[in-house]
Design an enzyme around this catalytic site. Structure first.
Site, PDB file in Angstrom:
ATOM      1  N   ASP A  58       0.845  -1.196   0.000  1.00 15.39           N
ATOM      2  CA  ASP A  58       0.000   0.000   0.000  1.00 15.39           C
ATOM      3  C   ASP A  58       0.883   1.249   0.000  1.00 15.39           C
ATOM      4  OD1 ASP A  58      -2.960   1.079   0.889  1.00 15.39           O
ATOM      5  OD2 ASP A  58      -1.359   2.252   1.822  1.00 15.39           O
ATOM      6  N   TYR A  71       3.056   9.986  -0.385  1.00 20.66           N
ATOM      7  CA  TYR A  71       4.163   9.407   0.402  1.00 20.66           C
ATOM      8  C   TYR A  71       5.500   9.697  -0.274  1.00 20.66           C
ATOM      9  CZ  TYR A  71       0.470   6.438   2.527  1.00 20.66           C
ATOM     10  OH  TYR A  71      -0.659   5.961   3.134  1.00 20.66           O
ATOM     11  N   LYS A  79      -2.855   5.970  -4.050  1.00 17.64           N
ATOM     12  CA  LYS A  79      -3.962   6.887  -3.729  1.00 17.64           C
ATOM     13  C   LYS A  79      -3.780   8.243  -4.406  1.00 17.64           C
ATOM     14  CE  LYS A  79      -3.737   4.701   0.807  1.00 17.64           C
ATOM     15  NZ  LYS A  79      -2.285   4.563   1.062  1.00 17.64           N
ATOM     16  N   HIS A 129      -7.602   9.655  -1.511  1.00 14.58           N
ATOM     17  CA  HIS A 129      -6.879   9.613  -0.234  1.00 14.58           C
ATOM     18  C   HIS A 129      -7.662  10.243   0.934  1.00 14.58           C
ATOM     19  CE1 HIS A 129      -2.478   9.289   1.301  1.00 14.58           C
ATOM     20  NE2 HIS A 129      -3.330   9.057   2.265  1.00 14.58           N
TER      21      HIS A 129
END
Ligand code: A2P
Length: 279
Positions: free
Chosen positions: A44, A49, A74, A107
């Site tokens: 994931d 990120y 996401k 997200h």
């Protein structure tokens, strides 16, 4: 690896490897490589990120057949809206070096703190995910951090019911109303921060339970999520923890244990309330 079935019939490995806060570069590459060799088949990540590139490299270098892996990313909040979402999806796919995704999530919902027309923005963004899904570029689509009222609103206009809602979930932060709504619509709940990002590991009740079962608090939290049909996404950069977080068979939680954990007072909340966040 056991699996859950999504509401569109797709199988999803029951524990996923979370990569939030694992920095791009060597650290993310090594952690994902380590996870894949320890037996995780479900990774994931998210555009925000910043580690999609290293995650993708680790996947490629693992040599594992793509069809045996389940990869989620996401859509970040700056990219909401129909056209921007389609472009952001293509960018994530290219950064990961993949030609399809298993799961794509919104997200965070546009919220009423930031947007008067939050519901329309979410509906429009969802339309783009439905388009990607119908094109076959992604096997399943879902949302993340959608509390009950936001999910209810989205369901009013959605053609495709989200397959997943990924929310903060751990002992001391159970979001019961949202979980209940998801279950009623056969939407799989995924737990981010299933260990409260480490903030609940010192809790005395959890520690005593872990000691009595000869296991770790981390594993208690993971089993606790699984026991209620929730898919945990534990994150770790420590090879020992990466491995033991996959071990589902060495102990069991009784109905009484589950009840005890469910009744723990509020603790470990990240502070990110989806209705109020300003990012
Ligand atoms: P580390 O990377 O050193 O393993 P969450 O998944 O809820 O975000 O929690 C992640 C945090 O919990 C990280 O700080 C991680 O540290 C730690 N952690 C992960 N697995 C375990 C475990 N089995 N026991 C103790 N701490 C763990």
């Amino acid at each position: 690896m056991k699996s859950f079935k999504l509401n569109n019939g797709i199988d999803i490995p029951a524990i996923g490897f979370g990569t939030w806060q694992i920095p791009e570069g060597d650290e993310a590459y090594r952690a994902v490589k380590e996870a894949l060799s320890a037996g995780y088949t479900h990774i994931d990540t998210a555009a925000v990120y910043g580690n999609e590139n290293s995650v993708g490299k680790a996947i490629k270098d693992s040599g594992i057949d793509r069809s045996h892996l389940f990869i989620t990313t996401k859509l970040w909040n700056t990219e909401r809206g129909y056209d921007k979402t389609l472009a952001a999806f293509d960018k994530s796919l290219a950064t990961l070096g993949l030609d399809y995704l298993d799961l794509y999530l919104i997200h965070w919902p546009a919220n009423e703190t930031q947007f008067e027309d939050w519901a329309a923005i979410n509906a429009d963004t969802w339309k783009a995910l439905e388009h990607l899904y119908k094109q076959g570029k992604v096997k399943a689509i879902g949302v993340s951090n959608f509390p009950k009222p936001y999910l209810e609103k989205l369901l009013e206009t959605a053609e495709v019911i989200p397959a997943v809602n990924q929310i903060e979930f751990h002992p001391g932060h159970l979001q019961e109303e949202t979980v209940e709504l998801c279950k009623a619509h056969d939407i799989l709940v995924q737990a981010w921060s299933p260990l409260g990002s480490g903030r609940i590991l010192q809790d005395e009740t959890l520690r005593a339970l872990a000691t009595s079962k000869h296991t770790s608090v981390g594993q208690i939290c993971i089993q606790f999520a699984l026991a209620q049909g929730i898919l945990p996404l534990p994150k770790s950069t420590n090879p020992e923890n990466i491995k033991r977080n996959l071990d589902m068979d060495s102990f069991e939680l009784s109905a009484e244990d589950l009840d005890t954990i469910s009744k723990l007072p509020a603790m470990g909340f990240s502070g990110s309330d989806p209705k109020k966040v300003t990012f």
